[in-house]
Design a protein around this motif. Structure first.
Motif, mmCIF file in Angstrom:
data_model
loop_
_atom_site.group_PDB
_atom_site.id
_atom_site.type_symbol
_atom_site.label_atom_id
_atom_site.label_comp_id
_atom_site.label_asym_id
_atom_site.label_seq_id
_atom_site.Cartn_x
_atom_site.Cartn_y
_atom_site.Cartn_z
ATOM 1 N N ASP A 9 -8.448 -77.255 39.161
ATOM 2 C CA ASP A 9 -7.162 -76.664 39.566
ATOM 3 C C ASP A 9 -7.043 -76.614 41.085
ATOM 4 O O ASP A 9 -6.008 -76.943 41.650
ATOM 5 C CB ASP A 9 -7.030 -75.240 39.008
ATOM 6 C CG ASP A 9 -6.647 -75.236 37.541
ATOM 7 O OD1 ASP A 9 -6.223 -76.308 37.044
ATOM 8 O OD2 ASP A 9 -6.780 -74.185 36.884
ATOM 9 N N ASN A 19 -6.576 -80.154 42.496
ATOM 10 C CA ASN A 19 -5.230 -80.659 42.193
ATOM 11 C C ASN A 19 -4.163 -79.950 43.018
ATOM 12 O O ASN A 19 -3.208 -80.586 43.485
ATOM 13 C CB ASN A 19 -4.926 -80.516 40.698
ATOM 14 C CG ASN A 19 -5.537 -81.661 39.897
ATOM 15 O OD1 ASN A 19 -5.676 -82.773 40.410
ATOM 16 N ND2 ASN A 19 -5.912 -81.382 38.655
ATOM 17 N N ARG A 46 -4.108 -90.638 42.186
ATOM 18 C CA ARG A 46 -4.978 -90.417 41.036
ATOM 19 C C ARG A 46 -6.330 -89.900 41.489
ATOM 20 O O ARG A 46 -6.899 -90.382 42.469
ATOM 21 C CB ARG A 46 -5.171 -91.711 40.245
ATOM 22 C CG ARG A 46 -4.055 -91.929 39.221
ATOM 23 C CD ARG A 46 -4.438 -92.990 38.217
ATOM 24 N NE ARG A 46 -4.703 -94.262 38.873
ATOM 25 C CZ ARG A 46 -5.328 -95.278 38.291
ATOM 26 N NH1 ARG A 46 -5.767 -95.167 37.048
ATOM 27 N NH2 ARG A 46 -5.519 -96.402 38.943
ATOM 28 N N ALA A 75 2.469 -87.981 41.609
ATOM 29 C CA ALA A 75 2.172 -88.932 40.527
ATOM 30 C C ALA A 75 1.549 -90.213 41.072
ATOM 31 O O ALA A 75 0.972 -90.995 40.317
ATOM 32 C CB ALA A 75 3.443 -89.255 39.752
ATOM 33 N N ARG A 106 -1.717 -86.745 28.389
ATOM 34 C CA ARG A 106 -1.243 -88.129 28.401
ATOM 35 C C ARG A 106 -1.882 -88.978 29.496
ATOM 36 O O ARG A 106 -1.568 -90.152 29.625
ATOM 37 C CB ARG A 106 0.287 -88.159 28.513
ATOM 38 C CG ARG A 106 0.940 -87.805 27.158
ATOM 39 C CD ARG A 106 2.439 -87.770 27.283
ATOM 40 N NE ARG A 106 2.837 -86.871 28.365
ATOM 41 C CZ ARG A 106 3.948 -87.005 29.083
ATOM 42 N NH1 ARG A 106 4.753 -87.997 28.841
ATOM 43 N NH2 ARG A 106 4.230 -86.145 30.033
ATOM 44 N N CYS A 107 -2.754 -88.351 30.321
ATOM 45 C CA CYS A 107 -3.431 -89.129 31.374
ATOM 46 C C CYS A 107 -4.865 -89.381 30.957
ATOM 47 O O CYS A 107 -5.584 -88.460 30.596
ATOM 48 C CB CYS A 107 -3.459 -88.371 32.686
ATOM 49 S SG CYS A 107 -1.863 -88.181 33.425
ATOM 50 N N GLN A 161 -5.693 -80.438 30.146
ATOM 51 C CA GLN A 161 -4.673 -80.176 31.173
ATOM 52 C C GLN A 161 -3.593 -81.264 31.198
ATOM 53 O O GLN A 161 -2.439 -80.981 31.463
ATOM 54 C CB GLN A 161 -5.321 -80.063 32.553
ATOM 55 C CG GLN A 161 -6.147 -78.787 32.700
ATOM 56 C CD GLN A 161 -6.603 -78.560 34.127
ATOM 57 O OE1 GLN A 161 -6.566 -79.474 34.946
ATOM 58 N NE2 GLN A 161 -7.051 -77.357 34.412
ATOM 59 N N SER A 162 -3.995 -82.502 31.015
ATOM 60 C CA SER A 162 -3.025 -83.613 31.053
ATOM 61 C C SER A 162 -3.284 -84.554 29.892
ATOM 62 O O SER A 162 -3.918 -85.587 30.050
ATOM 63 C CB SER A 162 -3.150 -84.408 32.356
ATOM 64 O OG SER A 162 -3.405 -83.581 33.443
#
Ligand SMILES: *Cc1c(COP(=O)(O)O)cnc(C)c1O
Length: 246
Positions: A12, A15, A33, A30, A59-60, A56-57
């Protein structure tokens, strides 16, 4: 605290700092990476990090970076559902080891290695994308093309683009306690990329240097502000885990 709780907190924080650096420099988060550098991490930490990142993500696909080809190959077999990137030096005789395991090689530092990768490509249908490593600071301890050498050999390098996907540049700044001292090296890499992209031979070979791999735990903030698309972060993610008990 559990491994997962510590990893979640570390992730966290990193990020958030990436987001803030993007906001300050008008960039879209976005386009940055995170490559989680797992070279010193115990396997159970890596498994925990994978779950935290997927949570947390969802779809990544998590991206993990290793600096040793053998360790990358072993770990990629054990965990095939994440992206593995090679960030350390690759000897020509190890090229086959990573050819069908790594998604990206950040550290291509010679024309001879490109030649070898092109050979491997003729046997394996799948080959990672590559970034060319540039030794911007000129330190003898670092590998990579000098800026002059990369410009001088660029047309030769482009001739490999029929077989190898050349997608960007990578650099490491000099070690320092002051992240700001790394900024000129990152700006120099971006300027080099921009000048290579202006060349007509680059366009005619359809080479697009979209990736800039720069910034580690100690200097990723100026790297993001200067245009990094891949930040390679290890110690900041795993800090505090040695002392923890699960
Ligand atoms: C180890 C390593 C990193 C990560 O370093 P940290 O300071 O632990 O974040 C990044 N890039 C390369 C090439 C490395 O070898």
């Amino acid at each position: 605290m559990t491994f997962s709780a510590i990893l979640r907190e570390n992730l966290d924080r990193v990020n958030n700092e990436i987001h803030q650096a993007c906001t300050r420099s008008g960039r879209d988060p976005a386009h940055v990476r995170l490559v989680a550098v797992t070279k010193y991490a115990a396997w159970q930490w890596i498994e925990a990090l994978r779950l935290v990142m997927l949570d947390q993500s969802p779809r990544c696909r998590p991206v993990f970076g290793e600096n040793r080809p053998q360790q990358l190959a072993d770990r990629a077999v054990r965990m095939p559902d994440v992206e593995w990137h090679l960030i350390g030096q690759l000897q020509r005789n190890k090229a086959r080891l990573v050819a069908d395991k790594a998604t990206l090689i950040h550290s291509v530092d010679s024309v001879r290695l490109l030649e070898r990768l092109a050979e491997v490509r003729s046997v394996h249908s799948f080959l990672p994308g590559v970034l060319l490593q540039v030794n911007v600071t000129g330190e003898l301890s670092k590998s990579g093309f000098s800026i002059d050498r990369l410009q001088d050999t660029w047309s030769e390098i482009l001739s490999f683009s029929a077989h190898i996907r050349i997608v960007g540049l990578m650099t490491m700044a000099a070690e320092s306690d002051d992240p700001e001292s790394a900024r000129p090296a990152f700006a120099a890499l971006r300027n080099l990329r921009d000048s290579l992209m202006l060349r007509t031979d680059t366009a005619s070979h359809h080479v697009n240097l979209t990736e800039l791999s720069m910034g580690m735990s100690g200097d990723f903030i100026p790297a993001v502000e200067e245009g990094a698309t891949l930040v390679r972060i290890g110690s900041r993610l795993f800090q505090g885990l040695e002392e923890s008990r699960e």
